[in-house]
Design a protein around this motif. Structure first.
Motif, short mmCIF file in Angstrom:
data_model
loop_
_atom_site.label_atom_id
_atom_site.label_comp_id
_atom_site.label_asym_id
_atom_site.label_seq_id
_atom_site.Cartn_x
_atom_site.Cartn_y
_atom_site.Cartn_z
N VAL A 199 0.87 -1.30 -0.05
CA VAL A 199 0.08 0.07 -0.06
C VAL A 199 0.98 1.33 -0.03
CG1 VAL A 199 -1.68 1.26 1.25
CG2 VAL A 199 -1.72 -1.25 1.30
N LYS A 225 -4.08 -0.52 8.65
CA LYS A 225 -4.56 -1.89 8.44
C LYS A 225 -4.47 -2.48 7.20
CE LYS A 225 -6.73 -2.93 13.02
NZ LYS A 225 -7.87 -3.74 13.34
N CYS A 226 -3.94 -3.52 6.84
CA CYS A 226 -4.07 -4.16 5.53
C CYS A 226 -5.50 -4.35 4.90
CB CYS A 226 -3.44 -5.66 5.59
SG CYS A 226 -3.60 -6.30 3.72
N PRO A 227 -5.87 -3.72 3.73
CA PRO A 227 -7.22 -3.87 3.25
C PRO A 227 -7.59 -5.20 2.74
CG PRO A 227 -5.45 -2.72 1.51
CD PRO A 227 -4.86 -3.19 2.79
N GLU A 228 -6.57 -6.23 2.58
CA GLU A 228 -6.80 -7.48 2.14
C GLU A 228 -7.30 -8.36 3.63
OE1 GLU A 228 -7.41 -8.61 -0.92
OE2 GLU A 228 -6.89 -6.67 -1.42
#
Length: 65
Positions: free
Chosen positions: A40, A52-55
């Motif tokens: 990101v 936070k990771c979007p995935e």
């Protein structure tokens, strides 16, 4: 240790001092997820470890260049 007569080595302006100084990586670069590897773009003013990771939802870390 410098001598009082001014012939010793200078210690001013060297290093980052006792506390180590800052280690900010600057405004550019990427944040990366340690869990799934998603990259990101880094947002200025927001540390990667607060994003936070979007995935997968894991907290991100700063990508090492």
């Amino acid at each position: 240790m410098p001598k009082q007569d001014g012939t010793g080595p200078s210690t001013r302006g060297r290093g980052r001092g006792k506390m180590g100084g800052g280690s900010a990586a600057g405004p550019g670069g990427n944040c990366i997820c340690p869990g799934c590897g998603t990259k990101v773009p880094h947002s200025r003013g927001i540390p990667c470890n607060q994003m936070k990771c979007p995935e997968c939802g894991a907290y991100l870390t700063r990508e090492v260049s």
